[in-house]
Design an enzyme around this catalytic site. Sequence first.
Site, short mmCIF file in Angstrom:
data_model
loop_
_atom_site.label_atom_id
_atom_site.label_comp_id
_atom_site.label_asym_id
_atom_site.label_seq_id
_atom_site.Cartn_x
_atom_site.Cartn_y
_atom_site.Cartn_z
N THR A 144 -88.90 -30.79 12.97
CA THR A 144 -90.34 -30.98 13.22
C THR A 144 -90.83 -32.26 12.55
O THR A 144 -90.26 -32.70 11.56
CB THR A 144 -91.08 -29.77 12.65
OG1 THR A 144 -90.75 -28.64 13.43
CG2 THR A 144 -92.58 -29.95 12.61
N ARG B 248 -92.35 -17.95 22.15
CA ARG B 248 -92.52 -17.95 20.69
C ARG B 248 -93.29 -19.21 20.25
O ARG B 248 -93.01 -20.31 20.67
CB ARG B 248 -91.14 -17.92 20.03
CG ARG B 248 -91.16 -17.96 18.50
CD ARG B 248 -91.01 -19.38 17.99
NE ARG B 248 -90.82 -19.42 16.54
CZ ARG B 248 -90.85 -20.54 15.84
NH1 ARG B 248 -91.05 -21.70 16.42
NH2 ARG B 248 -90.68 -20.51 14.53
N GLY C 147 -94.59 -21.24 16.80
CA GLY C 147 -94.38 -21.34 15.36
C GLY C 147 -95.65 -21.69 14.61
O GLY C 147 -96.78 -21.55 15.13
N ASP C 148 -95.48 -22.16 13.40
CA ASP C 148 -96.63 -22.50 12.54
C ASP C 148 -97.25 -23.85 12.89
O ASP C 148 -98.43 -24.08 12.61
CB ASP C 148 -96.18 -22.55 11.08
CG ASP C 148 -95.08 -23.59 10.87
OD1 ASP C 148 -94.09 -23.57 11.62
OD2 ASP C 148 -95.22 -24.44 9.96
N THR D 31 -93.08 -28.07 7.51
CA THR D 31 -91.90 -27.92 8.35
C THR D 31 -91.02 -26.83 7.74
O THR D 31 -90.88 -26.76 6.52
CB THR D 31 -91.10 -29.23 8.46
OG1 THR D 31 -89.87 -28.96 9.16
CG2 THR D 31 -90.77 -29.85 7.11
N GLY D 32 -90.46 -25.99 8.58
CA GLY D 32 -89.61 -24.92 8.05
C GLY D 32 -89.59 -23.74 9.00
O GLY D 32 -90.00 -23.85 10.16
N GLY E 266 -90.91 -21.20 10.80
CA GLY E 266 -92.31 -21.05 11.13
C GLY E 266 -92.92 -19.69 10.85
O GLY E 266 -94.07 -19.60 10.40
N1 ASP Z 1 -91.88 -24.97 11.75
C1 ASP Z 1 -91.28 -25.21 13.04
C2 ASP Z 1 -91.36 -23.95 13.87
O1 ASP Z 1 -91.19 -22.89 13.33
C3 ASP Z 1 -89.86 -25.63 12.96
C4 ASP Z 1 -89.59 -26.80 12.06
O2 ASP Z 1 -90.32 -27.07 11.14
O3 ASP Z 1 -88.60 -27.49 12.31
O4 ASP Z 1 -91.57 -24.04 15.06
#
Ligand code: ASP
Length: 325
Positions: A194, A222, A224-225, A245-246, A248
């Site tokens: 991300t 789905r 994410g965050d 980022t992480g 989500g």
């Molecule tokens: N946070 C993002 C998600 O869950 C993924 C990412 O940070 O790479 O969609």
Amino acid sequence: MDMDMGTEAAWPAGRFCLALHGGAGTIVCPEVEQAAWHAALQSALEAGRAVLAADGSAQAAVVATVQALEDCPLFNAGRGAVYDESGSFSLDACVMEGAHKRAGAIAGAPDVANPVLLAQAVLEEGFSVLLGGAGAQAFARAQGFAAMPAEYFATAQRYAQWQAVRGGQAASELDHDAAARLAQPLREDGKLGTVGAVARDRAGNLAAATSTGGMTNKRLGRIGDSPLVGAGCYAENGVAAISCTGTGEHFIRSVLAHQVACRMRFGGQDLSSACAAALAEMQALGGQGGLIAIDAAGRISLPFTTRGMYRAWLREGEMGGTGIF
Ligand code: ASP
């Protein structure tokens, strides 16, 4: 928890600051490839610097920075986005400015080259905050955004990643597999690419933007965050701008970006303590990742709980820097 030292002092009012990330994870980046990543991070940083140096707004700077990252196929946003379980692309993005707390976001958009520009169009229109799926697509066409073919987003590397995650299993088994994976630690090469940016402009306004293709082989529908105000993206003048980022789901459950702001505003914590505490809470839920944040005084914090996070930062009058591990 890792940090970059030397960016945590306040920076004089009237001078801009900018930070970006290109995703966190158990990054495996051989030395021969690192130069290309540093160059891509630097070039996105320069896109944002150019806006701020011309007296542009923090909002314009984070959008320009994220747009540059979306255009680079190394990152999981725009071109280079990961595949969902159906073999399609589904893009999420959010932009928020801190002066009036205006925000725009899109989720599950299939075909815009620059999701961050579409999110900004939602913000500027001012009617909705978050548009999803078919609605985001229709809004994109109405706003004149071209429908890009799937080949535009596809890269051989993402296809290989998707195949590896699927492990050759039949599609009907993937729901179970995907759910199990979410509960597992990331695979050794699990990189969450991300992208995001945060900025303080010369007028002292804060802004944040985040954009992603999501997680490889994510379940159809789905979200994410990243496109959620307060989870993966948040900006509030006088407090901070944050992009995450992480994993989500854990960031959503922690309401992570807003939690950082609340710890500062109501709990009196400083930026780096608030970031560290919020990430620790997310990690305790079983998640992993990182964030970039700038506070009203121009302090920058870039913590992550993973092995690495692609990142870059600068403050007016300084060279700035890029980092991976
Ligand atoms: N946070 C993002 C998600 O869950 C993924 C990412 O940070 O790479 O969609």
